[in-house]
Write an enzyme that holds these catalytic residues in place. Structure first.
Site, PDB file in Angstrom:
ATOM      1  CG  PHE A 119      29.827 -18.419  19.352  1.00  0.00           C
ATOM      2  CD1 PHE A 119      30.480 -18.085  20.108  1.00  0.00           C
ATOM      3  CD2 PHE A 119      30.200 -18.797  17.474  1.00  0.00           C
ATOM      4  CE1 PHE A 119      30.378 -16.524  19.212  1.00  0.00           C
ATOM      5  CE2 PHE A 119      30.786 -17.820  17.264  1.00  0.00           C
ATOM      6  CZ  PHE A 119      30.651 -17.121  17.666  1.00  0.00           C
ATOM      7  CB  CYS A 120      31.564 -23.484  23.949  1.00  0.00           C
ATOM      8  SG  CYS A 120      32.777 -23.349  22.148  1.00  0.00           S
ATOM      9  CB  THR A 121      28.345 -22.178  27.665  1.00  0.00           C
ATOM     10  OG1 THR A 121      27.944 -20.736  27.479  1.00  0.00           O
ATOM     11  CG2 THR A 121      28.330 -21.552  29.255  1.00  0.00           C
TER      12      THR A 121
ATOM     13  NE  ARG B 283      26.366 -17.684  24.241  1.00  0.00           N
ATOM     14  CZ  ARG B 283      28.028 -18.235  24.580  1.00  0.00           C
ATOM     15  NH1 ARG B 283      28.561 -19.219  24.456  1.00  0.00           N
ATOM     16  NH2 ARG B 283      28.601 -17.443  23.543  1.00  0.00           N
TER      17      ARG B 283
END
Length: 350
Positions: A118-120, A294
């Site tokens: 999971f990332c931004t 996010r």
């Protein structure tokens, strides 16, 4: 005190994870050597960490990999060269030989890292026309990966062809830069059980593993536009988001992929006010889920800074605002292809 200073101070107050930000160690992979030798010097330099690395690999597989996947991986490993192109098959064999980690286990963690992140990611253009690209990479088993995070300059003839932030034993690339050409980050697009993607890889030899495609693009493609095309239309083993930044004005895009091709290519358009793009793990045209939002805090932080204020340190602070930075964040990377020396990464201990 001017408005920009106040805004930066507010973001610093929100950036709760700054207490333990450790610069990532940088290494070199010499691409002029045989694939089996690419990672051996790094592993030899970090030989004291190998026993813990062996233990962590076993622990991850025991905790997260369904038992029904293991026969598929055994079949893949038995005919590795049929399913994985060079240099990846040779590199995995070389790592297995020098660490005494089972080759099948290395194959599993390379697939697992690809399909469980999971990332931004944020790509932005400042008021001077410089392109900035930042990313957080989050995993549920972050403590294991923080200890294995490295930065690698992949070189040929003594010159850096591309740079990546990655993990020991992992031969793909989820975050990388080709100097003066483009930057890429990969965000997971959750569209099914990850072990089904392993099956897809076994059955469809034409489909690429996402992180392998990114590394091939960094190694082989010489322009931003060509990178967009390759990432958008090469068949993949799983859906994904590719976030791409260029070296020239308005070069920034988020590619939303299914297994066959791009569903959407969302382009940055600074002349129309769209000077940044934020991608997490959800289609940008849909609202993020309330329990994993996010996106909105990142967008708010970017708008607070403004186009005149964006730079490497400001982008780092955006990626430090909760919950963009969270307990699963393993590292933050900041890069700018037009300014290759900017490339840097930090292990995050939120």
């Amino acid at each position: 005190m001017d408005v920009r200073t106040v805004c930066t101070a507010l973001l610093l107050a929100l950036a709760l994870g700054a207490a333990r930000d450790v610069p990532v160690q940088r290494y070199v992979v010499n691409l002029d050597t045989p694939p089996e030798q690419h990672y051996v010097p790094i592993m030899q330099e970090l030989k004291d960490q190998i026993p813990m690395f062996q233990k962590d690999v076993k622990s991850l597989i025991t905790q997260f990999v369904p038992g029904e996947v293991l026969p598929l991986v055994e079949a893949l490993t038995a005919s590795l060269d049929q399913y994985l192109p060079e240099p990846f098959a040779g590199e995995l064999r070389g790592i297995a030989n020098c660490t005494e980690i089972d080759l099948g286990d290395l194959v599993i963690i390379n697939l697992f890292y690809d399909l469980s992140a999971f990332c931004t990611s944020i790509v932005a253009q400042d008021s001077a026309g410089n392109i900035w690209h930042g990313r957080n990479l989050d995993y549920a088993f972050g403590d294991t990966l923080r200890n294995a995070t490295v930065m690698i300059d992949f070189q040929t003839n003594g010159e850096t062809l591309y740079t990546a932030t990655t993990y020991l034993g992992y031969v793909g690339v989820l975050t990388g830069q080709r100097p003066n050409k483009f930057t890429i980050s990969v965000d997971e697009r959750d569209q099914g059980a990850w072990w089904m993607n392993v099956l897809q890889a076994l059955l469809n030899k034409e489909a690429s593993i996402m992180s392998f495609l990114v590394r091939e693009t960094l190694a082989e493609v010489d322009s931003y536009d060509a990178a967009i095309q390759k990432l958008a239309y090469t068949p993949l083993i799983a859906p994904v988001y590719f976030i791409v930044g260029g070296a020239n004005v308005a070069e920034g895009a988020v590619i939303t992929r299914d297994r066959t091709s791009a569903l959407d290519i969302w382009m940055m358009n600074p002349s129309q006010g769209s000077w940044f793009l934020v991608e997490t793990n959800y289609d940008h045209w849909e609202p993020p889920p309330p329990d994993d939002n996010r996106r909105d805090p990142a967008v708010k932080a970017m708008n607070t800074i403004g186009q005149d204020g964006i730079n490497s340190s400001a982008l780092f602070e955006v990626l430090s605002v909760r919950p963009v930075l969270n307990r699963n964040t393993t590292y933050t990377t900041i890069m700018s292809s037009g300014q290759p020396r900017v490339y840097n990464a930090w292990v995050r201990w939120p």
